[in-house]
Design a protein around this motif. Structure first.
Motif, PDB file in Angstrom:
ATOM      1  N   SER A  37       0.817  -1.101  -0.094  1.00 34.62           N
ATOM      2  CA  SER A  37      -0.072  -0.008   0.087  1.00 34.62           C
ATOM      3  C   SER A  37       0.842   1.409  -0.116  1.00 34.62           C
ATOM      4  O   SER A  37       0.610   2.082  -0.833  1.00 34.62           O
ATOM      5  CB  SER A  37      -0.849  -0.203   1.182  1.00 34.62           C
ATOM      6  OG  SER A  37      -1.755   1.140   1.383  1.00 34.62           O
ATOM      7  N   TYR A  95      -6.626   0.081   0.238  1.00 34.75           N
ATOM      8  CA  TYR A  95      -6.021  -1.013   0.020  1.00 34.75           C
ATOM      9  C   TYR A  95      -6.246  -2.015  -1.295  1.00 34.75           C
ATOM     10  O   TYR A  95      -5.845  -2.898  -1.388  1.00 34.75           O
ATOM     11  CB  TYR A  95      -6.315  -1.890   1.402  1.00 34.75           C
ATOM     12  CG  TYR A  95      -5.420  -1.192   2.328  1.00 34.75           C
ATOM     13  CD1 TYR A  95      -6.222  -0.639   3.392  1.00 34.75           C
ATOM     14  CD2 TYR A  95      -4.086  -1.331   2.535  1.00 34.75           C
ATOM     15  CE1 TYR A  95      -5.613   0.218   4.403  1.00 34.75           C
ATOM     16  CE2 TYR A  95      -3.369  -0.674   3.812  1.00 34.75           C
ATOM     17  CZ  TYR A  95      -4.241  -0.075   4.626  1.00 34.75           C
ATOM     18  OH  TYR A  95      -3.600   0.644   5.745  1.00 34.75           O
ATOM     19  N   THR A  98      -3.521  -2.676  -3.386  1.00 39.81           N
ATOM     20  CA  THR A  98      -2.765  -3.682  -2.927  1.00 39.81           C
ATOM     21  C   THR A  98      -3.297  -5.062  -2.912  1.00 39.81           C
ATOM     22  O   THR A  98      -2.411  -6.008  -3.191  1.00 39.81           O
ATOM     23  CB  THR A  98      -2.548  -3.131  -1.475  1.00 39.81           C
ATOM     24  OG1 THR A  98      -1.862  -1.951  -1.448  1.00 39.81           O
ATOM     25  CG2 THR A  98      -1.692  -4.341  -0.657  1.00 39.81           C
TER      26      THR A  98
END
Length: 146
Positions: A37, A95, A98
């Motif tokens: 992230s 996120y 990610t």
């Protein structure tokens, strides 16, 4: 160096290195989700892990400085105003890339099913403040070539 330039530089170095996020995170000493992230510009790193990441990937000090800069956690999405639902959107906004990176490394090119799917919401008591635990479990669906 902007966060976007930083991310592009890190992604190119990661590809050249042949290392995955978990291997990089082990060398840096941070969790793979958080480190990824930060590399995607949604979190910042302290000087020591930022420098270590640059050492691992062979990057210069300008990348370390950009990693340490506070992020602007903004994405182009219309989100609801209910605070709980908004926070879930924020989690995906911060996120999401990610999660996509790490799922891609572990499974390949595809998606998580929201049909063959389950979710559990639990409470974890914690002296520092109770925790919400959300577990999502979806079948991996690889993209098909034809």
């Amino acid at each position: 160096m902007t966060k976007l330039e930083m991310t592009e530089t890190i992604m190119a170095a990661k590809k050249s290195s042949g290392l995955g996020w978990e291997a990089i995170s082990e060398k840096v000493g941070l969790g793979s989700v958080f480190l990824t992230s930060a590399c995607l510009g949604m979190n910042s790193l302290k000087p020591e892990p930022a420098d270590k990441l640059c050492e691992v990937l062979g990057l210069d000090a300008t990348v370390s400085e950009a990693l340490q800069a506070f992020p602007n956690k903004k994405w182009d999405q219309i989100v609801p105003t209910d605070p709980l639902i908004y926070r879930l959107y924020e989690v995906v906004g911060v996120y999401g890339e990610t999660i996509k990176e790490i799922v891609g490394e572990k499974f390949g090119d595809g998606i998580m099913s929201a049909i063959d799917f389950s979710m559990d919401i639990d409470k974890e008591e914690n002296p520092a403040g109770d925790r919400v635990v959300i577990t999502m479990n979806g079948k991996f669906l690889p993209y098909k070539s034809w």
